[in-house]
Design an enzyme around this catalytic site. Structure first.
Site, mmCIF file in Angstrom:
data_model
loop_
_atom_site.group_PDB
_atom_site.id
_atom_site.type_symbol
_atom_site.label_atom_id
_atom_site.label_comp_id
_atom_site.label_asym_id
_atom_site.label_seq_id
_atom_site.Cartn_x
_atom_site.Cartn_y
_atom_site.Cartn_z
ATOM 1 C CB THR B 167 -8.443 -43.413 -25.157
ATOM 2 O OG1 THR B 167 -9.629 -43.422 -24.372
ATOM 3 C CG2 THR B 167 -8.778 -43.859 -26.577
ATOM 4 C CB THR B 218 -8.121 -39.911 -27.389
ATOM 5 O OG1 THR B 218 -8.387 -40.207 -26.023
ATOM 6 C CG2 THR B 218 -6.811 -39.136 -27.475
ATOM 7 N N GLY B 219 -10.350 -38.031 -26.091
ATOM 8 C CA GLY B 219 -10.665 -36.898 -25.217
ATOM 9 C C GLY B 219 -12.109 -36.976 -24.760
#
Lengths: 304, 304
Positions: B167, B218-219
Site C-alpha cells: 500500500t 497501512t497494515g
C-alpha cells in the site's frame, strides 16, 4: 449493571405534523424492541440491532423500507455497527436489494474476514449468506417515489436540499457493561449511485468502546466523515467526562471544521446519556432513569 | 515555512532482497516528484497526490498497476486523501478499471457533491469525468497473477496470509503551512469482491488537520478501521506533542484493541516527523532536515 438504551430517527428539518404520530409510534416500538432484549439480560449488540431493524422496517424512516432514492430512482443502503467490548465491527455501503442493512453489517462482522463490504460484493455476500433479498421496487414507498419524481419534474436544487431526516441509529449499555452502537440509512436524497455516507463509516456515523462510550451520529454525512464525528464524541468522554457536554463539544468542532449540521446520541459506561444536534430537529427515544425497575417506573420519552 | 514530505510503500513482511533495488528506486522517484512540487511553492495536496500517483504507476507496489488481486482474480482499488486546511476529502472504494485511484479520489473531492464513492457508482463517475480507464487486465502484473494462481492451485490459507506490503501513502507540509495526506491500495490479497479497507476510510488510513497533523497508515486494514488509526494518531498530537511518540502510542492502542499490525507516517505543523510500525518492516522515504536548502543538502533516506 443497569442497562440503558438511546435510539434516534434522524436529525434535520422538523418532522411535518402529519407524520409525527406515526413516527412517534415507530420510535416507541423500536425502543421497546431493544429494551426488551436488555432487561432480559441480552447483549447491547442484540439490542441496537433489534431497535435498528424495527426502524428499517418502518416506512417513515430513511432506512430499509422508505429509504431515500438515488438520482437513478433506486435504493442503495448504508449501515454499520460496533461492539465496544470486542472492537468488532461490520459495515456495508451502497448495497441494493437489501431489506435490513444492519443485519447484513452484522453478518459481515460475524463472518469476520472483512469489516466493510460495498456494492456488488456486498450484494453477493448477502445472497451467499442467505439474507432476505428485496426486489428492486420493494423498498420504495409511494412517498419517496413521489419525492423523487417531483424533483425530476422541477428545476432541481430546491427539493434536493430540503433535508428530511430519517437515518436511524441506536446505542446501548447492557447488564454486563458492554456498549454497542448501530446506524442505518438510505443516504442522502437524490445521491449519486455509489455514494457512501457516514452511516457506513466506522468513526463517522458509528463508534463504540466499552471503556469510553458509544455513539450514533446523523446529519450532513459528508461533513460527519470529514470530522470523524462519532469517534470524536467518544474520545471526548475520556477520563469520565459528561456525555451531554461531550456531545455538544463534538458538534461544535464539526461546525468549526465543516459548517455541517448534525445530531448525535452518546452513552457512557455509567449509562449517562448525551443528545445534541445543530439541525432544526432530531428524533429520539429514551427512558428516563435506568435499570430494570424503570421498565414500569421509568418514563419513556419520545421526541419526533 | 519550510516544507516537509514523508512517503511510504506499505508495512508488512520484509521486502524480498531481489525486489529491494527496484522498490528503492520507485520510492526515490515518488519522493522527488512530490518534493519538486513543494520546493516550487506548490500545495501539500498536489505533492501527496503526485507522490502517490508515481507509486500507483510502479508495478512493485500494491496500488494501481501491480495491485493485489481479489478472489475473483480482478483488481479493485481503494484510495482517499484529505486537505488538512479545508477539511475537504475524497475517497473511493472497490473500484474497477481505475488506473490512478488517488486521482479519482481527488476528482470526487473537487466535484464536492459527495466525499466517498464506491463500486459501480465510482466507476461511472470516473467515466463521466473523463478519468483514464484501464482495461480489465491492464493493471494486473505477471507477478500478481502468478501469486493469485498459486493460491488457487494450493490448499489456500498459507499464501493468503503471507502479507506482502505495498500500500502507498504520503503526508506533506507546504510552505504555506498546509498539511495533506493521501493513501492508495489494491487492498488485501485474495479479498472478497466489494471489500473496502482502511485506505478508503477517512480517519482510518488517512487523516489531516493543518492545526494538528497529517497521517497515512497501512497494515491490517480491518483492524485499522476498528481503531480509527490515522484519526487517533493526529489526535495524539494535540497540544504540540511529539509525532514520533504519538505514532508509537497510536500503534500501541491498535495492538491493545485489536492485536492487528500496522505502520504509519505522521507529520505535524512544525514539520516534525513520526514513523512507527509493529509489522516486520515498513518502506519509507524522507529527507533528513527540511526546507529548500535541503534540496541539495538534506540527505534523502529511503528504506525498503
Amino acid at each position: 449493571m443497569t442497562p440503558a438504551l438511546l435510539i434516534h430517527g434522524g436529525a434535520g428539518a422538523a418532522t411535518p405534523s402529519a407524520l409525527q404520530a406515526e413516527r412517534r409510534s415507530g420510535l416507541t416500538a423500536a425502543f421497546e424492541a431493544g429494551w426488551d432484549i436488555l432487561i432480559q439480560g441480552g447483549t447491547a449488540l442484540d439490542a441496537v440491532v433489534q431497535a435498528t431493524v424495527t426502524l428499517e422496517d418502518h416506512p417513515l424512516f430513511n432506512a430499509g423500507l422508505g429509504s431515500c432514492l438515488t438520482e437513478d430512482g433506486t435504493v442503495e443502503v448504508d449501515a454499520s455497527l460496533m461492539d465496544g467490548s470486542t472492537f468488532q465491527t461490520g459495515a456495508v455501503g451502497a448495497a441494493k436489494h437489501i431489506k435490513n442493512a444492519i443485519c447484513l453489517a452484522r453478518e459481515v462482522m460475524t463472518d469476520g474476514r472483512h469489516v466493510f463490504l460495498v456494492g456488488r460484493g456486498a450484494e453477493r455476500f448477502a445472497r451467499e449468506h442467505g439474507l432476505p433479498q428485496a426486489a428492486a421496487d420493494e423498498l420504495i414507498t409511494p412517498r419517496q417515489h413521489q419525492r423523487w419524481q417531483a424533483l425530476r419534474l422541477s428545476s432541481g436544487q430546491a427539493q434536493r436540499s430540503n433535508s428530511e431526516p430519517g437515518t436511524v441509529g441506536a446505542v446501548a449499555l447492557d447488564s454486563s457493561g458492554r456498549l454497542a452502537a448501530a446506524t442505518s440509512t438510505g443516504g442522502v436524497f437524490d445521491k449519486r449511485a455509489g455514494r457512501v455516507g457516514d452511516s457506513a463509516v466506522i468513526g463517522a456515523g458509528t463508534y463504540a468502546d466499552s471503556a469510553m462510550g458509544a455513539c450514533s451520529a446523523t446529519g450532513d454525512g459528508e461533513d460527519i466523515i470529514r470530522a470523524t464525528l462519532a469517534r470524536t464524541a467518544v474520545e471526548l468522554l475520556r477520563g469520565g467526562k459528561d456525555p451531554a457536554q461531550a456531545a455538544r463539544t463534538a458538534l461544535a468542532r464539526l461546525t468549526r471544521q465543516t459548517r455541517g449540521e448534525a445530531g448525535l446520541i452518546l452513552l457512557d459506561p455509567f449509562g449517562r446519556r448525551g443528545v445534541a444536534y445543530t439541525t432544526e430537529s432530531m428524533s429520539v427515544a429514551l427512558r428516563l432513569g435506568s435499570g430494570q425497575a424503570f421498565r414500569a417506573e421509568g418514563r419513556l420519552v419520545v421526541r419526533v
